[in-house]
Design a protein around this motif. Structure first.
Motif, PDB file in Angstrom:
ATOM      1  N   ALA A   1      40.914  30.317  30.785  1.00 28.18           N
ATOM      2  CA  ALA A   1      40.978  31.960  31.240  1.00 28.18           C
ATOM      3  C   ALA A   1      42.251  32.423  31.673  1.00 28.18           C
ATOM      4  O   ALA A   1      42.573  33.653  32.399  1.00 28.18           O
ATOM      5  N   ALA A   2      44.146  32.024  31.878  1.00 26.57           N
ATOM      6  CA  ALA A   2      44.913  32.256  31.347  1.00 26.57           C
ATOM      7  C   ALA A   2      45.378  32.781  30.405  1.00 26.57           C
ATOM      8  O   ALA A   2      46.117  34.172  30.177  1.00 26.57           O
ATOM      9  N   LEU A   3      44.851  33.782  29.349  1.00 27.10           N
ATOM     10  CA  LEU A   3      44.537  34.342  27.866  1.00 27.10           C
ATOM     11  C   LEU A   3      44.381  35.564  29.009  1.00 27.10           C
ATOM     12  O   LEU A   3      43.255  36.459  28.913  1.00 27.10           O
ATOM     13  N   ALA A   4      45.436  36.476  28.494  1.00 25.55           N
ATOM     14  CA  ALA A   4      45.414  38.017  27.893  1.00 25.55           C
ATOM     15  C   ALA A   4      43.975  38.185  26.694  1.00 25.55           C
ATOM     16  O   ALA A   4      44.185  38.121  26.094  1.00 25.55           O
ATOM     17  N   GLY A   5      43.131  39.221  26.952  1.00 29.11           N
ATOM     18  CA  GLY A   5      42.412  39.761  26.127  1.00 29.11           C
ATOM     19  C   GLY A   5      41.554  39.675  26.623  1.00 29.11           C
ATOM     20  O   GLY A   5      40.384  39.641  25.674  1.00 29.11           O
ATOM     21  N   THR A   6      40.835  38.595  27.392  1.00 28.40           N
ATOM     22  CA  THR A   6      39.220  37.981  27.243  1.00 28.40           C
ATOM     23  C   THR A   6      38.867  38.616  28.914  1.00 28.40           C
ATOM     24  O   THR A   6      39.040  39.277  29.436  1.00 28.40           O
ATOM     25  N   GLU A   7      37.277  38.119  28.982  1.00 31.31           N
ATOM     26  CA  GLU A   7      36.637  38.591  29.439  1.00 31.31           C
ATOM     27  C   GLU A   7      36.977  38.117  31.138  1.00 31.31           C
ATOM     28  O   GLU A   7      37.203  38.996  32.003  1.00 31.31           O
ATOM     29  N   ALA A   8      37.662  36.609  31.269  1.00 35.31           N
ATOM     30  CA  ALA A   8      37.664  36.987  32.439  1.00 35.31           C
ATOM     31  C   ALA A   8      39.329  36.704  32.524  1.00 35.31           C
ATOM     32  O   ALA A   8      40.296  36.443  33.932  1.00 35.31           O
ATOM     33  N   GLU A   9      40.371  37.425  31.693  1.00 34.08           N
ATOM     34  CA  GLU A   9      41.398  37.982  32.632  1.00 34.08           C
ATOM     35  C   GLU A   9      41.387  39.036  33.538  1.00 34.08           C
ATOM     36  O   GLU A   9      42.014  38.970  34.932  1.00 34.08           O
ATOM     37  N   SER A  10      40.300  39.624  33.985  1.00 33.86           N
ATOM     38  CA  SER A  10      40.186  40.812  34.998  1.00 33.86           C
ATOM     39  C   SER A  10      39.888  40.181  36.716  1.00 33.86           C
ATOM     40  O   SER A  10      40.721  40.223  37.550  1.00 33.86           O
ATOM     41  N   ARG A  11      39.007  38.997  35.948  1.00 37.54           N
ATOM     42  CA  ARG A  11      38.673  37.455  37.639  1.00 37.54           C
ATOM     43  C   ARG A  11      40.037  37.902  37.642  1.00 37.54           C
ATOM     44  O   ARG A  11      40.795  37.402  38.648  1.00 37.54           O
ATOM     45  N   VAL A  12      41.582  36.592  36.730  1.00 37.94           N
ATOM     46  CA  VAL A  12      42.261  36.076  36.950  1.00 37.94           C
ATOM     47  C   VAL A  12      43.249  37.391  37.393  1.00 37.94           C
ATOM     48  O   VAL A  12      43.884  37.154  38.705  1.00 37.94           O
ATOM     49  N   ARG A  13      43.326  38.569  37.200  1.00 43.43           N
ATOM     50  CA  ARG A  13      44.314  39.186  37.296  1.00 43.43           C
ATOM     51  C   ARG A  13      43.942  40.187  38.936  1.00 43.43           C
ATOM     52  O   ARG A  13      44.904  40.619  39.934  1.00 43.43           O
ATOM     53  N   GLU A  14      42.529  39.747  39.985  1.00 47.23           N
ATOM     54  CA  GLU A  14      42.537  40.284  41.008  1.00 47.23           C
ATOM     55  C   GLU A  14      43.051  38.911  41.933  1.00 47.23           C
ATOM     56  O   GLU A  14      43.198  39.588  43.063  1.00 47.23           O
ATOM     57  N   ALA A  15      42.464  38.095  41.105  1.00 48.28           N
ATOM     58  CA  ALA A  15      43.140  36.505  42.512  1.00 48.28           C
ATOM     59  C   ALA A  15      44.573  36.625  42.062  1.00 48.28           C
ATOM     60  O   ALA A  15      44.969  36.058  43.608  1.00 48.28           O
ATOM     61  N   LEU A  16      45.724  37.050  41.423  1.00 45.55           N
ATOM     62  CA  LEU A  16      46.830  36.907  41.270  1.00 45.55           C
ATOM     63  C   LEU A  16      47.513  37.507  42.792  1.00 45.55           C
ATOM     64  O   LEU A  16      48.688  37.057  42.750  1.00 45.55           O
ATOM     65  N   GLY A  17      46.939  38.545  43.053  1.00 44.45           N
ATOM     66  CA  GLY A  17      47.501  38.958  43.984  1.00 44.45           C
ATOM     67  C   GLY A  17      47.746  38.110  45.220  1.00 44.45           C
ATOM     68  O   GLY A  17      48.472  38.722  46.587  1.00 44.45           O
ATOM     69  N   ARG A  18      46.403  37.525  45.487  1.00 48.52           N
ATOM     70  CA  ARG A  18      46.614  36.233  46.719  1.00 48.52           C
ATOM     71  C   ARG A  18      46.296  34.977  46.648  1.00 48.52           C
ATOM     72  O   ARG A  18      46.906  34.471  47.321  1.00 48.52           O
ATOM     73  N   LEU A  19      46.520  34.627  44.790  1.00 47.07           N
ATOM     74  CA  LEU A  19      46.174  32.957  44.815  1.00 47.07           C
ATOM     75  C   LEU A  19      48.012  33.440  44.284  1.00 47.07           C
ATOM     76  O   LEU A  19      47.711  34.060  42.767  1.00 47.07           O
ATOM     77  N   GLU A  20      48.299  32.068  43.403  1.00 46.24           N
ATOM     78  CA  GLU A  20      49.116  31.579  42.776  1.00 46.24           C
ATOM     79  C   GLU A  20      48.782  30.851  41.103  1.00 46.24           C
ATOM     80  O   GLU A  20      47.359  29.757  41.527  1.00 46.24           O
ATOM     81  N   PHE A  21      49.069  31.188  40.110  1.00 44.73           N
ATOM     82  CA  PHE A  21      48.448  30.597  39.480  1.00 44.73           C
ATOM     83  C   PHE A  21      49.079  30.307  38.262  1.00 44.73           C
ATOM     84  O   PHE A  21      50.418  30.997  37.766  1.00 44.73           O
ATOM     85  N   TYR A  22      48.719  28.767  37.315  1.00 44.45           N
ATOM     86  CA  TYR A  22      49.719  28.225  36.679  1.00 44.45           C
ATOM     87  C   TYR A  22      48.606  26.926  35.335  1.00 44.45           C
ATOM     88  O   TYR A  22      47.713  27.571  35.960  1.00 44.45           O
ATOM     89  N   VAL A  23      49.274  27.558  34.550  1.00 45.35           N
ATOM     90  CA  VAL A  23      48.768  26.532  33.519  1.00 45.35           C
ATOM     91  C   VAL A  23      49.834  25.310  32.431  1.00 45.35           C
ATOM     92  O   VAL A  23      50.940  25.691  32.842  1.00 45.35           O
ATOM     93  N   LEU A  24      48.790  24.715  32.360  1.00 42.16           N
ATOM     94  CA  LEU A  24      49.279  22.997  31.442  1.00 42.16           C
ATOM     95  C   LEU A  24      49.450  23.671  30.123  1.00 42.16           C
ATOM     96  O   LEU A  24      49.006  23.361  29.691  1.00 42.16           O
ATOM     97  N   GLY A  25      51.042  23.501  30.167  1.00 43.41           N
ATOM     98  CA  GLY A  25      51.963  23.629  28.902  1.00 43.41           C
ATOM     99  C   GLY A  25      51.083  23.388  27.932  1.00 43.41           C
ATOM    100  O   GLY A  25      51.203  23.756  26.621  1.00 43.41           O
ATOM    101  N   PRO A  26      51.253  22.254  28.104  1.00 46.64           N
ATOM    102  CA  PRO A  26      50.424  21.260  26.914  1.00 46.64           C
ATOM    103  C   PRO A  26      49.538  21.276  26.046  1.00 46.64           C
ATOM    104  O   PRO A  26      48.950  21.898  25.097  1.00 46.64           O
ATOM    105  N   ASP A  27      48.753  21.812  26.795  1.00 49.10           N
ATOM    106  CA  ASP A  27      47.022  21.924  26.839  1.00 49.10           C
ATOM    107  C   ASP A  27      46.878  23.138  26.013  1.00 49.10           C
ATOM    108  O   ASP A  27      45.922  23.781  25.220  1.00 49.10           O
ATOM    109  N   LEU A  28      47.634  24.425  26.321  1.00 52.16           N
ATOM    110  CA  LEU A  28      47.186  25.208  26.107  1.00 52.16           C
ATOM    111  C   LEU A  28      47.979  24.905  24.092  1.00 52.16           C
ATOM    112  O   LEU A  28      47.999  25.458  23.218  1.00 52.16           O
ATOM    113  N   LYS A  29      49.514  23.771  23.709  1.00 53.29           N
ATOM    114  CA  LYS A  29      49.419  23.824  22.656  1.00 53.29           C
ATOM    115  C   LYS A  29      48.834  22.712  22.012  1.00 53.29           C
ATOM    116  O   LYS A  29      48.619  23.034  20.786  1.00 53.29           O
TER     117      LYS A  29
END
Length: 102
Positions: A39-67
């Motif tokens: 859900a943290a990846l740019a260019g996906t279907e989920a990006e618009s949902r996350v971007r809309e919520a970024l104004g009111r929620l703080e988002f974090y992603v776990l780096g080791p799980d990305l890797k």
């Protein structure tokens, strides 16, 4: 009361992220881990949902799980913080509650 919401399911398989974003209070934090990192990846279907919520929620992603999934931090949506395991613990300690979205 501050809440850390955790999402560990892919937004392409479950509606956990959508439910989380819909019900999370303004100012809450959301940590994406395990398959939730997609859900943290740019260019996906989920990006618009996350971007809309970024104004009111703080988002974090776990780096080791990305890797672990062969993904690099440069693919992350701007405004999402990358944390390690110690950062995950810090987030949990900073908030009054942790709500897991399955």
């Amino acid at each position: 009361m501050s809440i850390l919401h955790t999402v560990n399911k892919s937004p392409f398989e479950r509606n956990s992220l959508e439910s989380c974003v819909q019900f999370a209070s303004d100012g809450a934090a959301v940590l994406l881990f395990e398959d939730g990192v997609y859900a943290a990846l740019a260019g996906t279907e989920a990006e618009s949902r996350v971007r809309e919520a970024l104004g009111r929620l703080e988002f974090y992603v776990l780096g080791p799980d990305l890797k672990a999934r062969g993904l690099s931090e440069d693919r992350i949506i701007e405004g999402i913080g990358v944390v390690d395991y110690a950062g995950f613990v810090d987030l949990a300690a900073e908030h009054d509650k942790v709500q897991a979205w399955l």
